[in-house]
Design a protein around this motif. Structure first.
Motif, PDB file in Angstrom:
ATOM      1  N   PRO A 218       0.826  -1.214   0.000  1.00 34.02           N
ATOM      2  CA  PRO A 218       0.000   0.000   0.000  1.00 34.02           C
ATOM      3  C   PRO A 218       0.864   1.270   0.000  1.00 34.02           C
ATOM      4  O   PRO A 218       1.966   1.256   0.524  1.00 34.02           O
ATOM      5  N   VAL A 219       0.333   2.326  -0.611  1.00 29.28           N
ATOM      6  CA  VAL A 219       1.065   3.599  -0.672  1.00 29.28           C
ATOM      7  C   VAL A 219       0.425   4.593   0.293  1.00 29.28           C
ATOM      8  O   VAL A 219      -0.769   4.856   0.217  1.00 29.28           O
ATOM      9  N   ILE A 220       1.228   5.100   1.236  1.00 29.90           N
ATOM     10  CA  ILE A 220       0.737   6.101   2.201  1.00 29.90           C
ATOM     11  C   ILE A 220       1.781   7.211   2.275  1.00 29.90           C
ATOM     12  O   ILE A 220       2.727   7.128   3.052  1.00 29.90           O
ATOM     13  N   ASP A 221       1.655   8.238   1.437  1.00 30.70           N
ATOM     14  CA  ASP A 221       2.627   9.337   1.479  1.00 30.70           C
ATOM     15  C   ASP A 221       2.350  10.252   2.669  1.00 30.70           C
ATOM     16  O   ASP A 221       3.267  10.705   3.337  1.00 30.70           O
ATOM     17  N   ASP A 222       1.059  10.548   2.887  1.00 31.65           N
ATOM     18  CA  ASP A 222       0.711  11.431   4.003  1.00 31.65           C
ATOM     19  C   ASP A 222       0.455  10.559   5.228  1.00 31.65           C
ATOM     20  O   ASP A 222      -0.690  10.285   5.588  1.00 31.65           O
ATOM     21  N   MET A 231       3.547   4.106   8.872  1.00 35.38           N
ATOM     22  CA  MET A 231       4.249   2.829   8.817  1.00 35.38           C
ATOM     23  C   MET A 231       3.328   1.828   8.135  1.00 35.38           C
ATOM     24  O   MET A 231       2.178   2.117   7.860  1.00 35.38           O
ATOM     25  N   TRP A 232       3.835   0.614   7.916  1.00 41.53           N
ATOM     26  CA  TRP A 232       2.997  -0.402   7.301  1.00 41.53           C
ATOM     27  C   TRP A 232       1.747  -0.603   8.143  1.00 41.53           C
ATOM     28  O   TRP A 232       1.831  -0.567   9.374  1.00 41.53           O
ATOM     29  N   PRO A 233       0.597  -0.824   7.509  1.00 43.57           N
ATOM     30  CA  PRO A 233      -0.624  -1.037   8.275  1.00 43.57           C
ATOM     31  C   PRO A 233      -0.395  -2.070   9.382  1.00 43.57           C
ATOM     32  O   PRO A 233       0.203  -3.121   9.135  1.00 43.57           O
ATOM     33  N   GLY A 234      -0.796  -1.735  10.584  1.00 44.74           N
ATOM     34  CA  GLY A 234      -0.642  -2.665  11.703  1.00 44.74           C
ATOM     35  C   GLY A 234       0.639  -2.447  12.482  1.00 44.74           C
ATOM     36  O   GLY A 234       0.730  -2.834  13.632  1.00 44.74           O
TER      37      GLY A 234
END
Ligand code: HEC
Length: 437
Positions: A218-222, A231-234
């Motif tokens: 997954p991409v999470i820039d903000d 961080m990585w989900p979880g």
């Protein structure tokens, strides 16, 4: 009468401004105290600046380097924070150097030459009480960079407190960065597993010793718009209780204020994680060491450290100004001693902000022109209190365009990875638990 007073008040500055500064009287004290720590034989400065003969040919370059504030290297915006290791020259020193260079860099009276500062040979922390080294490692000249782990026994019979730690790379040409971690003799009891209904997903993969983000992660820039800050989900940022010391280019050894120390329990092992760059095209050998100086008495406060990061970003190809954020809320009061920004070649800037429980926002430090070669640990002049519930926001920008002279390949989409050709977005905090009065 009026006229006399007028001239008298002008006399001093006029005299000072018209008198040509000379090397021995005016310039040597500035250069010896601010430059020779790096500009002397065997240190990282490209040329020694320890005598008139060595300095004279560089007069114009020195003038330019201090006027542009390229030297001494310092990358934090002076508007925010106060730092004990702030190396910037005073404006008056820059003016003196400029006037001297413009006047043809005269030597002056040799009798006025001050002595060079005394530098400790070898270890910067003074004589270590214990030194641990990895076995000799041979780095091949082909393939990817190597991320190597070495575990070394301390053979410590009792707990010790360390007040200074220095990592000395054996071969500076290839040691890109190194960390030393503490591995305790008795493994911690396994934590009870939280019941989970979602299957465990790994967002990273490995190729040889290189770990990096899966292309489909997954991409999470903000990161700040996300529950766990980017961080990585979880996952959540965990306190790096076990990290002892880090070596990155331009960083001084770890030394803490009196009364603050890090504990090393009896029987601990030291784990070196060393990133080797294959920059020389030749087979290279390395024996990296760590030196510890013990505290004479137990500390009043234990040193702690937390690293905040965004691991889920994606930097598009050719993007000149890609913004990535990470957020974290302190769960207890902390007195913060230092900050360090860590990115790789595409890192452009990083800002650390605090949003206090009352909503007030403050910039703790701003590094507007991040430089991979100068990963300074910024030491707060006095500890900065971060009350429980304060949200920390890290904002980084990355330059993945051809305008970035360090960029190995602007045509690549860049994600998290521990190799220098991949990226990281980390902000480190060293802190102690405040003393209860
Ligand atoms: C922390 C180490 C360090 C200190 C302190 C330092 N330098 Fe440097 N200097 C370097 C390194 C490394 C380079 C070469 C790489 C670079 O340019 O960044 C350099 C390059 C230079 C250059 C080459 C020209 C240029 O601008 O690229 C000049 C001139 C110079 N330094 C002057 C100074 C002067 C004058 C001082 C003190 C006022 C000083 N330096 C303090 C490490 C240092």
């Amino acid at each position: 009468m009026y006229r006399a007073a007028f001239f008298a008040s002008l006399a001093l500055p006029l005299f000072a401004a018209t008198e040509t500064p000379t090397f021995t009287r005016d310039i040597a004290p500035i250069l010896f105290n601010n430059c020779t720590s790096c500009h002397r034989p065997g240190e990282i400065g490209p040329m020694p600046l320890t005598s008139y003969k060595e300095i004279r040919p560089w007069a114009k370059a020195i003038q330019a380097s201090v006027q542009t504030r390229k030297m001494p290297p310092w990358h934090a915006d002076p508007h925010y924070g106060k730092f004990a290791n702030d190396s910037r020259l005073k404006d008056s020193d820059v003016a003196l150097i400029t006037a001297w260079a413009k006047a043809g860099a005269p030597e002056g009276d040799p009798k006025l030459l001050p002595a060079l500062p005394q530098f400790a040979e070898g270890w910067q922390i003074g004589k270590p009480d214990a030194i641990y080294s990895i076995p000799e490692f041979t780095l091949s000249n082909s393939g990817y960079d190597e991320q190597m782990n070495f575990v070394v026994e301390t053979n410590l019979k009792e707990d010790v407190w360390v007040e200074a730690i220095e990592i000395r790379p054996g071969n500076r040409k290839v040691v890109h960065h190194a960390h030393v971690w503490l591995e305790s003799a008795t493994p911690a009891a396994p934590k009870p597993k939280a019941a989970s209904t979602t299957p465990r997903v790994s967002y990273t993969m490995r190729e040889g010793t290189r770990a990096f983000a899966r292309p489909d992660a997954p991409v999470i820039d903000d990161g700040c718009s996300h529950p766990n800050g980017g961080m990585w989900p979880g996952a959540s940022p965990s306190e790096l209780g076990s990290i002892l010391a880090s070596f990155v280019p331009g960083k001084a050894p770890e030394q803490w204020p009196t009364g603050i120390a890090k504990k090393i329990p009896a029987g601990s092992k030291l784990k070196f994680t060393i990133h080797y760059s294959k920059t020389t095209g030749k087979e290279e050998k390395d024996i990296t060491s760590v030196g510890l100086r013990f505290a004479k008495q137990p500390p009043t406060q234990e040193l702690r450290r937390i690293d905040l990061h965004n691991t889920a970003f994606l930097i598009p190809a050719n993007d000149e100004n890609h913004v990535v954020t990470a957020c974290y809320t302190f769960q207890e009061d902390a007195d913060v001693l230092s900050y360090l920004a860590h990115m790789h070649y595409r890192g452009k800037s990083m800002k650390f902000e605090a949003i206090y429980p009352d909503g007030r926002m403050e910039t703790l430090i701003d590094i507007p022109k991040y430089d991979f070669e100068w990963q300074t640990k910024y030491l707060n002049a006095t500890p900065v209190r971060i009350p429980k519930g304060t949200r920390i926001k890290l904002t980084a920008t990355f330059d993945n365009s051809p305008n970035n002279r360090y960029n190995p390949d602007p045509s690549k989409v860049i994600r998290w990875g521990d190799n220098t050709v991949d990226e990281m977005m980390d902000g480190w905090f060293e802190f102690v638990t405040p003393k209860t009065q």
